[in-house]
Design a protein around this motif. Structure first.
Motif, mmCIF file in Angstrom:
data_model
loop_
_atom_site.group_PDB
_atom_site.id
_atom_site.type_symbol
_atom_site.label_atom_id
_atom_site.label_comp_id
_atom_site.label_asym_id
_atom_site.label_seq_id
_atom_site.Cartn_x
_atom_site.Cartn_y
_atom_site.Cartn_z
ATOM 1 N N VAL A 70 0.888 -1.154 0.000
ATOM 2 C CA VAL A 70 0.000 0.000 0.000
ATOM 3 C C VAL A 70 0.929 1.208 0.000
ATOM 4 C CG1 VAL A 70 -1.900 1.164 1.136
ATOM 5 C CG2 VAL A 70 -1.666 -1.317 1.342
ATOM 6 N N HIS A 71 0.939 1.923 -1.114
ATOM 7 C CA HIS A 71 2.027 2.849 -1.426
ATOM 8 C C HIS A 71 1.731 4.296 -1.033
ATOM 9 C CE1 HIS A 71 5.571 4.317 -3.300
ATOM 10 N NE2 HIS A 71 4.976 4.835 -4.362
ATOM 11 N N ASP A 72 2.767 4.945 -0.472
ATOM 12 C CA ASP A 72 2.716 6.366 -0.106
ATOM 13 C C ASP A 72 1.482 6.682 0.735
ATOM 14 O OD1 ASP A 72 5.096 6.909 -1.294
ATOM 15 O OD2 ASP A 72 4.296 7.937 -3.042
ATOM 16 N N ILE A 73 1.343 5.930 1.819
ATOM 17 C CA ILE A 73 0.144 6.048 2.646
ATOM 18 C C ILE A 73 0.027 7.418 3.316
ATOM 19 C CG2 ILE A 73 -0.068 3.575 3.070
ATOM 20 C CD1 ILE A 73 1.359 3.956 5.716
ATOM 21 N N GLU A 74 1.116 8.160 3.400
ATOM 22 C CA GLU A 74 1.041 9.474 4.039
ATOM 23 C C GLU A 74 0.159 10.451 3.274
ATOM 24 O OE1 GLU A 74 5.135 9.599 1.870
ATOM 25 O OE2 GLU A 74 3.757 8.133 2.720
ATOM 26 N N SER A 113 7.037 7.806 11.011
ATOM 27 C CA SER A 113 5.989 7.851 12.037
ATOM 28 C C SER A 113 4.641 7.423 11.468
ATOM 29 C CB SER A 113 5.883 9.265 12.621
ATOM 30 O OG SER A 113 5.520 10.204 11.615
ATOM 31 N N VAL A 114 4.365 7.792 10.210
ATOM 32 C CA VAL A 114 3.098 7.406 9.580
ATOM 33 C C VAL A 114 3.067 5.901 9.330
ATOM 34 C CG1 VAL A 114 1.618 7.702 7.561
ATOM 35 C CG2 VAL A 114 2.789 9.679 8.532
ATOM 36 N N LEU A 115 4.170 5.367 8.821
ATOM 37 C CA LEU A 115 4.249 3.932 8.583
ATOM 38 C C LEU A 115 4.024 3.160 9.884
ATOM 39 C CD1 LEU A 115 7.382 3.862 6.243
ATOM 40 C CD2 LEU A 115 5.031 3.381 5.555
ATOM 41 N N ASP A 116 4.693 3.592 10.927
ATOM 42 C CA ASP A 116 4.595 2.893 12.209
ATOM 43 C C ASP A 116 3.194 3.015 12.798
ATOM 44 O OD1 ASP A 116 6.085 1.388 14.218
ATOM 45 O OD2 ASP A 116 5.671 3.098 15.521
ATOM 46 N N HIS A 117 2.615 4.180 12.657
ATOM 47 C CA HIS A 117 1.263 4.419 13.181
ATOM 48 C C HIS A 117 0.249 3.487 12.519
ATOM 49 C CE1 HIS A 117 -2.197 6.459 14.758
ATOM 50 N NE2 HIS A 117 -2.571 6.943 13.578
ATOM 51 N N PRO A 275 4.092 18.344 0.468
ATOM 52 C CA PRO A 275 2.793 19.006 0.619
ATOM 53 C C PRO A 275 1.644 18.006 0.522
ATOM 54 C CG PRO A 275 4.209 20.246 -0.880
ATOM 55 C CD PRO A 275 4.901 18.940 -0.612
ATOM 56 N N GLY A 276 0.691 18.143 1.432
ATOM 57 C CA GLY A 276 -0.454 17.245 1.438
ATOM 58 C C GLY A 276 -0.340 16.126 2.445
ATOM 59 N N THR A 277 0.809 16.043 3.122
ATOM 60 C CA THR A 277 1.002 14.963 4.098
ATOM 61 C C THR A 277 1.100 15.495 5.530
ATOM 62 O OG1 THR A 277 3.433 15.016 3.995
ATOM 63 C CG2 THR A 277 2.289 13.683 2.339
ATOM 64 N N GLU A 278 1.017 16.810 5.688
ATOM 65 C CA GLU A 278 1.261 17.412 6.993
ATOM 66 C C GLU A 278 0.322 16.878 8.081
ATOM 67 O OE1 GLU A 278 2.154 20.504 3.775
ATOM 68 O OE2 GLU A 278 0.586 19.048 4.204
ATOM 69 N N LYS A 279 -0.977 16.778 7.766
ATOM 70 C CA LYS A 279 -1.964 16.353 8.768
ATOM 71 C C LYS A 279 -1.669 14.941 9.259
ATOM 72 C CE LYS A 279 -5.952 14.807 7.501
ATOM 73 N NZ LYS A 279 -7.336 14.662 6.964
ATOM 74 N N ASN A 280 -1.384 14.038 8.341
ATOM 75 C CA ASN A 280 -1.133 12.645 8.727
ATOM 76 C C ASN A 280 0.156 12.508 9.523
ATOM 77 O OD1 ASN A 280 -3.470 11.601 7.603
ATOM 78 N ND2 ASN A 280 -2.533 11.292 5.593
ATOM 79 N N CYS A 282 1.461 14.836 11.447
ATOM 80 C CA CYS A 282 1.170 15.404 12.774
ATOM 81 C C CYS A 282 0.392 14.410 13.623
ATOM 82 C CB CYS A 282 0.377 16.696 12.611
ATOM 83 S SG CYS A 282 -0.079 17.480 14.181
ATOM 84 N N ASN A 283 -0.655 13.806 13.056
ATOM 85 C CA ASN A 283 -1.480 12.860 13.813
ATOM 86 C C ASN A 283 -0.698 11.625 14.229
ATOM 87 O OD1 ASN A 283 -3.704 14.518 13.627
ATOM 88 N ND2 ASN A 283 -4.567 13.491 11.833
#
Length: 290
Positions: A70-74, A113-117, A275-280, A282-283
């Motif tokens: 599942v690619h570029d999930i951020e 961090s996104v991958l791990d989350h 750009p476009g990945t900031e929210k994910n 941060c969460n």
């Protein structure tokens, strides 16, 4: 946009016709990605994943894919969709004993961090592999922070972007590279290139010296199971093969450490944000890990 799969599918079929014993389907592993289509199109729905996989099977002319990322999930508009819909659908395909068209599943992206989350929410034990890039390169070794947890769950590590997606090459990064708007990264990498080239003298072959160091830095580990390379010609590919079998001498290790402490110090373990990945991002940083 499917071009590489079309090319690969034709090549594999031709090879099997020539020598079925050497090139039958059990002799190689095929990997593909879902979720991102083209430069700025993202769709992590089970419907689109199913459509994409069936298209890949048809193009590659095979009945199963060994590894699906599942690619570029951020970039997901709703990150929870990845662990609530995308990954469960793939896991269902993998668990089908009668017709397992997916053998292994993984996630890929840049922010660790996104991958791990996402893996933690879905369940580390259900993830076979993770593809990360720019996370164990000459100016960023943040992958080390996540390895204990991932190794505990026997997750395979594939690393790409060894040259910082072109930052550590003589020609520099492509036009779309986010760091083009961040001079501090380009300046550090250009300074490293000049220093290493000056040490080795003048000559076209010496332009490869910083790239060689970058790959040796990745190859000289026991926690990266596979280093993803993007060779554009046969000469490049053969260089990578040679480097993968090359011992890392003390001189190279000392030079890498010197570069990290002196030249790369301003950017060490810093990374740009697409750009476009900031929210994910941060969460995912707000998520508490036990």
């Amino acid at each position: 946009m499917g071009k590489s799969e079309h090319t690969l599918g034709h090549i594999l079929q031709d090879l099997e016709l020539e020598n079925k014993e050497a090139y039958n389907r059990s002799k190689y592993h095929l990997s593909t990605k879902v979720g991102r289509y083209g430069l700025n199109t993202f769709d992590f729905s089970a419907k689109k994943v199913n459509e994409s996989l069936n298209q890949s099977l048809e193009i590659l002319q095979c009945d199963h894919i060994d590894m699906v990322f599942v690619h570029d999930i951020e970039f997901a508009e709703h990150l929870e969709q990845v662990w609530q819909e995308t990954l469960p659908f793939l896991f269902e395909l993998k668990s089908n004993k009668h017709k397992p068209i997916v053998r292994h599943i993984g996630v890929s992206g840049m922010p660790l961090s996104v991958l791990d989350h996402v893996m933690s929410r879905f369940g580390y034990q259900h993830i076979d592999t993770v593809l990360t890039y720019n996370s164990h390169i000459l100016f960023n070794n943040q992958l080390l922070n996540y390895l204990p947890r991932w190794k505990k769950h026997n997750i395979g590590i594939i690393h790409g972007g060894t040259t910082g997606l072109g930052l550590l090459t003589p020609q520099g990064p492509p036009e779309w590279h986010p760091a083009n708007h961040l001079p501090i990264f380009r300046e550090a990498c250009e300074e490293a290139m000049k220093y290493v080239t000056k040490r080795k003298g003048v000559g076209n072959d010496h332009n490869w010296e910083l790239i060689r160091l970058a790959f040796l830095y990745c190859f000289d580990t026991d926690f990266i199971h596979s280093t993803l390379v993007g060779a554009t010609n046969e000469q490049e590919f053969l260089r990578y093969v040679d480097w993968s079998a090359m011992p890392v001498h003390k001189e190279d290790k000392d030079l890498i450490l010197w570069l990290q402490h002196n030249v790369f110090a301003p950017v060490m373990n810093r990374m740009w944000v697409n750009p476009g990945t900031e929210k994910n991002i941060c969460n995912s940083h707000l998520h508490f890990y036990k």
